[in-house]
Write an enzyme that holds these catalytic residues in place. Structure first.
Site, PDB file in Angstrom:
ATOM      1  CE1 TYR A  10      18.270  47.757   6.701  1.00 58.33           C
ATOM      2  CE2 TYR A  10      20.281  47.786   7.998  1.00 58.33           C
ATOM      3  CZ  TYR A  10      19.066  48.347   7.647  1.00 58.33           C
ATOM      4  OH  TYR A  10      18.647  49.499   8.254  1.00 58.33           O
ATOM      5  CE  LYS A  42      15.686  45.624  12.515  1.00 59.80           C
ATOM      6  NZ  LYS A  42      15.192  46.962  12.277  1.00 59.80           N
TER       7      LYS A  42
HETATM    8  C1  LIG Z   1      18.969  41.973   8.202  1.00 60.33           C
HETATM    9  C2  LIG Z   1      19.309  43.162   9.045  1.00 60.33           C
HETATM   10  N1  LIG Z   1      20.509  43.206   9.659  1.00 60.33           N
HETATM   11  C3  LIG Z   1      20.882  44.246  10.422  1.00 60.33           C
HETATM   12  C4  LIG Z   1      20.037  45.330  10.600  1.00 60.33           C
HETATM   13  C5  LIG Z   1      20.508  46.495  11.437  1.00 60.33           C
HETATM   14  O1  LIG Z   1      19.882  46.497  12.670  1.00 60.33           O
HETATM   15  P1  LIG Z   1      19.807  47.797  13.607  1.00 60.33           P
HETATM   16  O2  LIG Z   1      18.755  48.676  13.018  1.00 60.33           O
HETATM   17  O3  LIG Z   1      19.483  47.241  14.953  1.00 60.33           O
HETATM   18  O4  LIG Z   1      21.139  48.443  13.558  1.00 60.33           O
HETATM   19  C6  LIG Z   1      18.782  45.336   9.994  1.00 60.33           C
HETATM   20  C7  LIG Z   1      17.875  46.473  10.177  1.00 60.33           C
HETATM   21  O5  LIG Z   1      16.804  46.540   9.629  1.00 60.33           O
HETATM   22  C8  LIG Z   1      18.409  44.225   9.186  1.00 60.33           C
HETATM   23  O6  LIG Z   1      17.239  44.180   8.555  1.00 60.33           O
END
Ligand SMILES: Cc1ncc(COP(=O)(O)O)c(C=O)c1O
Length: 440
Positions: free
Chosen positions: A121, A219
């Site tokens: 990410y 998510k």
């Molecule tokens: C694979 C992955 N990990 C972590 C995150 C971070 O999550 P958050 O937006 O809840 O901080 C995301 C956000 O899209 C993600 O796609």
């Protein structure tokens, strides 16, 4: 003027404000258990005496004193996710990024080395290269779908952490957790996995040898795009360290958000089954369409790591990647032509979401970084929601028709039917082509 007045019997009747504050802070005693976890919307918890307050605050005895240190609704979420991930303990954070930060900072010190999969990410990559690197952590990237390359990377220098995503954002590459966990263990590294794209319904990395699992609960765990949260799960001594970091860095999860995620967790299995069923059918249909160069979905036999996914996953998940012919111009034009998906940049929700990673989730990466991560300029990431398959296929079909025609680069950019509820191309209700009923 004092409002405190003596009563006839000599006791002091306190002033109105004192009585109002005390009266309105008294929780009723409840002998029957509520069937949903109450939202403990309180920053503070009162102890029986000063000694108890000190012991609870110092974590020497279980209990609650201050919600940054612990809150019962948040604890309920941490425990629930830990159970589903097959972990001894869990700890919840304000966001997924806070959970990833907390997990990594609990393990790393200045001078340590971290090896990460090259496709992660965008914010995670930025956390590693811009923030942790600036505190003296040496960061190296490797293609983690190739366990031999990971072995070489770990053999090259002492490494504290190996980091990977179960299903990589946005390419949907799948790593072999059992193989990576073994390599990490041989080289004395901790194996940390981001399980966001899969969820514990699809895959449980701890059972395959991972040391810590991090997850954006924003998510699939919550599932409705209405709460932000993150969770870290693993063995208790490791989670105690993660908690120590959180207490002093303060990315505290709100009890209301914890409640919303807990509500989502209860329907995770049925949502993931439906996400996977629709994603598999949509991916199989997309693979056969003109103008589609490549579709990557772990449940499809054409996926490069399909065999690994079949071994590790219950179903193929709800995420797919599509490369359209025509490169960078075509991806955003295709998104603009869609009307069923929400035009937003998250995932794991009831709503289908299609994004162009180079301009959204991975905007932090320059062209070299995108190329290294295997993200082509025209790649689209699709989080398949819970809408009807027929409506999604009809919408994708008409959008492909738009970009195959002359509209690319000349249109107004407005989304046909967006907001009006109309769905171009719907109405036939036919399900084009035979598609397998379940993913691997
Ligand atoms: C694979 C992955 N990990 C972590 C995150 C971070 O999550 P958050 O937006 O809840 O901080 C995301 C956000 O899209 C993600 O796609």
């Amino acid at each position: 003027m004092s409002t405190t007045q003596p009563e006839g019997d000599g006791t002091v009747r306190r002033g109105f404000s004192t009585r109002a504050i005390r009266a309105a802070s008294r929780a009723p005693r409840v002998d029957q258990s509520p069937t949903t976890v109450p939202i403990y919307l309180s920053a503070t918890f009162a102890a029986g005496d000063a000694d108890e307050l000190s012991e609870v605050s110092a974590l020497r005895v279980p209990g609650y004193s201050y919600s940054r240190i612990g809150n019962p609704t948040v604890t309920a979420l941490s425990d629930a996710v830990a159970e589903l991930e097959g972990a001894e303990a869990g700890f919840a954070f304000a966001t997924g990024m806070a959970a990833i930060h907390g997990a990594l900072v609990s393990l790393l010190r200045a001078g340590d080395r971290l090896v990460a999969t090259r496709t992660v990410y965008g914010s995670t990559r930025s956390l590693l290269t811009s923030i942790l690197a600036s505190f003296g952590v040496d960061v190296a990237f490797v293609d983690a779908t190739d366990s031999g390359a990971v072995e070489d990377a770990l053999a090259a220098a002492p490494t504290r952490v190996l980091y990977a995503e179960t299903i990589a954002n946005p390419t949907t590459n799948v790593v072999d957790h059992a193989a990576l966990a073994e390599v990490a263990q041989c080289h004395g590294a901790r194996y940390v996995v981001d399980n966001t794209f899969a969820s514990p319904y699809v895959c449980r990395p701890l059972e395959l040898g991972a040391d810590l699992v991090v997850e954006s609960a924003t998510k699939y765990l919550s599932g409705h795009s209405d709460a932000m949260a993150g969770v870290v799960c693993g063995a208790r001594p490791l989670i105690d360290e993660v908690r120590r970091v959180q207490i002093d860095t303060g990315a505290t999860l709100e009890p209301l958000a914890a409640f919303l995620v807990l509500r989502g967790v209860q329907t995770l299995a049925v949502r993931m089954e439906r996400h996977a069923q629709t994603a598999l059918a949509l991916a199989a249909w997309l693979e056969r369409q003109d103008g589609v160069q490549r579709v990557a979905y772990p449940g499809l036999p054409s996926h490069p790591q399909h065999a690994v996914a079949a071994r590790q996953f219950r179903v193929g998940g709800g995420m797919l990647a599509v490369e359209l012919e025509g490169g960078r111009e075509v991806g955003p034009a295709f998104i603009d032509a869609l009307s069923v998906p929400e035009l937003t940049a998250s995932l794991g929700s009831v709503h289908t979401m299609v994004v162009h990673p180079p301009t959204t989730s991975h905007r932090q990466l320059d062209d070299a970084g995108l190329a290294e991560a295997g993200i082509g300029p025209g790649l689209l990431r699709c989080s398949v929601g819970l809408e009807d398959l027929e409506d999604l296929i009809a919408d994708f079909d008409q959008a492909l028709g738009v970009v195959r025609g002359s509209a690319v680069g000349t249109g107004s950019g407005s989304r046909p039917g967006a907001g009006s509820g109309s769905r171009p191309g719907t109405g036939s209700g036919s399900r084009p082509g035979a598609v397998p009923a379940t993913a691997s």
